[in-house]
Design a protein around this motif. Structure first.
Motif, PDB file in Angstrom:
ATOM      1  N   ASN A 106      -6.321  -0.252  -8.555  1.00  0.00           N
ATOM      2  CA  ASN A 106      -5.432  -0.631  -7.446  1.00  0.00           C
ATOM      3  C   ASN A 106      -4.616  -1.846  -7.868  1.00  0.00           C
ATOM      4  OD1 ASN A 106      -8.245  -1.903  -7.065  1.00  0.00           O
ATOM      5  ND2 ASN A 106      -6.948  -3.243  -5.860  1.00  0.00           N
ATOM      6  N   TYR A 123      -9.467  -0.991  -0.282  1.00  0.00           N
ATOM      7  CA  TYR A 123     -10.529  -0.564  -1.208  1.00  0.00           C
ATOM      8  C   TYR A 123     -11.900  -0.645  -0.510  1.00  0.00           C
ATOM      9  CZ  TYR A 123     -13.841  -1.411  -5.115  1.00  0.00           C
ATOM     10  OH  TYR A 123     -14.921  -1.408  -5.952  1.00  0.00           O
ATOM     11  N   PRO A 130       0.818  -1.222   0.000  1.00  0.00           N
ATOM     12  CA  PRO A 130       0.000   0.000   0.000  1.00  0.00           C
ATOM     13  C   PRO A 130       0.848   1.268   0.000  1.00  0.00           C
ATOM     14  CG  PRO A 130      -0.745  -1.530   1.674  1.00  0.00           C
ATOM     15  CD  PRO A 130       0.529  -2.089   1.139  1.00  0.00           C
ATOM     16  N   LYS A 161      -1.392   1.920  -6.773  1.00  0.00           N
ATOM     17  CA  LYS A 161      -2.079   1.852  -8.078  1.00  0.00           C
ATOM     18  C   LYS A 161      -1.178   1.333  -9.200  1.00  0.00           C
ATOM     19  CE  LYS A 161      -5.892   4.167  -6.733  1.00  0.00           C
ATOM     20  NZ  LYS A 161      -5.649   4.978  -5.626  1.00  0.00           N
ATOM     21  N   ASN A 171      -4.560  -4.524  -0.732  1.00  0.00           N
ATOM     22  CA  ASN A 171      -5.188  -3.377  -1.398  1.00  0.00           C
ATOM     23  C   ASN A 171      -6.704  -3.534  -1.454  1.00  0.00           C
ATOM     24  OD1 ASN A 171      -3.131  -1.478  -2.168  1.00  0.00           O
ATOM     25  ND2 ASN A 171      -2.316  -3.087  -3.472  1.00  0.00           N
ATOM     26  N   THR A 214      -4.609   2.602  -1.051  1.00  0.00           N
ATOM     27  CA  THR A 214      -4.322   1.590  -2.076  1.00  0.00           C
ATOM     28  C   THR A 214      -3.200   2.090  -2.981  1.00  0.00           C
ATOM     29  OG1 THR A 214      -6.046   2.548  -3.451  1.00  0.00           O
ATOM     30  CG2 THR A 214      -6.651   0.596  -2.206  1.00  0.00           C
TER      31      THR A 214
END
Ligand code: UD1
Ligand code: MG
Length: 399
Positions: A350, A360, A299, A312, A356, A310
């Motif tokens: 994500n 989310y 993260p 990406k 993650n 999160t």
């Protein structure tokens, strides 16, 4: 009363105390040897000694080496049985495979190996184990669930496929822990929950049949593992004073695979890996390069809020492979990924990890809370595993 098991527990307590002293004392030595990492989820990215799993692994090996003579001399002197050569070879080869994996894990930490090596190495380390399985048991028959018995019969001999399955089990166990990682205490935490689940399962089975030697064998390895991991957890939990490195992930995964294979409970073992299986399936498109996979998928730390968000990955849908597109669209339809479309046609989602996914669902949380949430999921899944293994198993198998 099982005398060797009592001695095993005593040796494990000593191993715990030893690990608790040695791990912090070796921190500076590791940093001097350039074995350190930066805690990416902290404001001050100071050097943290990495690969301390090697210390835990070595103490585990010493403890088990000291223990080896106990059950065998006990059987000869007290039970007046013949020397159990088969059991002896099993224990030695189990330690050989674990030892190999500690070495290979350490090599990975030092050399930062490529992903394809991470798949080959555990397979190679399992070969001696499979050899002993072949010589001692060579049972490749799988009992079929009741529903499909009318079609394939009571059992099916799958021959060489069974050996491939066992080799893949070792690859899975070692890598599954390594890819569910990146926040303080998660690698050791999940290994501790799995090890406790195995201990409980073995004790239940020994309660039913106290002479079941496969479960005794499993406990002989898992109890010292639990002890050294507990000591490591003391320093690896939030805020981490040491990192365990890939060495620990490989060591833990191989120990689980070894007890699952030689203890004949590989299917039950997989039930204790439910979160890792979910994480692997979710990670599949990134791990197998169908969707761009950054070096780190852990993260993202927000220094303003001190919370984790999160992390990406960004891509053009058109540039993905067919399989990549398929998975991304599937995940979007199932609403299991964050999805943002940029003006230039890029898509940002994500990274596909369970960590993650939890972020989310529940939004940014503190690192300590996130580890607790993930370990909570692991414990919940263990409860589900026991429900499947005991009350529900009767619907599928003759228990
Ligand atoms: C795996 C993951 C990667 C994840 C990494 C974190 C895949 C395909 N790979 O890679 O996405 O980022 O593990 O361990 O899923 N670290 C922290 N805090 C921690 C633990 C680790 O910041 O609590 C960082 C440190 O910088 C440490 C590094 O992660 O040095 C270790 O990463 P490494 O184990 O080498 O990564 P991989 O196992 O290759
Ligand atoms: Mg790692």
């Amino acid at each position: 009363m099982n005398f060797p098991l009592i001695i095993n527990v005593l040796i494990s307590v000593c191993a715990y105390l030893m690990a608790k002293r040695i791990i912090p004392a070796m921190g500076d030595m590791f940093i001097k040897a350039n074995l350190f990492g930066q805690d990416l989820c902290k404001k001050d990215k100071k050097k943290i000694p990495e690969s301390q799993g090697v210390v835990a692994g070595c103490i585990f090996l010493v403890a088990t080496f000291i223990f080896i003579p106990i059950p065998f001399s006990y059987q000869q002197i007290v039970d007046k049985k013949e020397f159990p050569h088969e059991e002896f070879v099993e224990l030695i080869v189990a330690l050989l495979s674990i030892c190999c994996m500690i070495l290979l894990g350490f090599a990975d930490d030092v050399l930062d190996l490529r992903w394809r090596h991470k798949l080959i190495l555990p397979t190679v380390a399992t070969l001696p184990l499979l050899m002993v399985y072949y010589v001692n048991f060579n049972s490749t028959t799988v009992i079929m669930p009741k529903i499909i018995r009318p079609l394939v019969g009571m059992s099916l001999d799958i021959g060489v496929l069974y050996y491939i399955y066992m080799g893949m089990l070792a690859v899975f166990c070692t890598n599954a822990i390594n890819i569910l990682a990146g926040i303080n205490g998660l690698e050791v935490g999940q290994a501790l929950v799995i090890a406790c689940s195995i201990v409980i399962f073995n004790c239940i089975e020994l309660g039913r049949d106290s002479t079941a030697r496969t479960y005794q064998f499993s406990l002989y390895l898992i109890i010292p593992f639990l002890a050294v991991s507990l000591a490591l957890w003391k320093f690896n939990r939030f805020p981490s004073k040491v990192f365990v490195g890939d060495t620990f992930c490989y060591f833990a995964g191989m120990t689980f695979a070894v007890v699952g294979i030689l203890g004949h409970f590989s299917k039950t073992l997989l039930l204790f890996f439910i979160p890792q299986i979910i994480n692997f399936l979710y990670s599949f498109p990134q791990v197998f390069c169908q969707v761009p996979c950054p070096r780190h998928r852990l993260p993202k730390y927000n220094p303003e809020t001190d919370l984790l968000e999160t992390s990406k990955t960004t891509f053009h849908l058109d540039k993905l492979t067919f399989l990549g597109k398929f998975f991304v669209v599937l995940f979007k339809t199932l609403h299991i990924i964050q999805w943002t479309e940029g003006k230039d046609g890029t898509i940002t989602t994500n990274n596909f990890t369970l960590i993650n996914f939890i972020l989310y669902l529940f939004g940014p949380v503190h690192e300590k809370v996130l580890t607790q949430m993930l370990l909570g999921v692991q414990i919940l899944c263990t409860c589900v595993a026991f429900i499947i293994r005991y009350p529900l198993a009767g619907y599928f198998y003759d228990t």
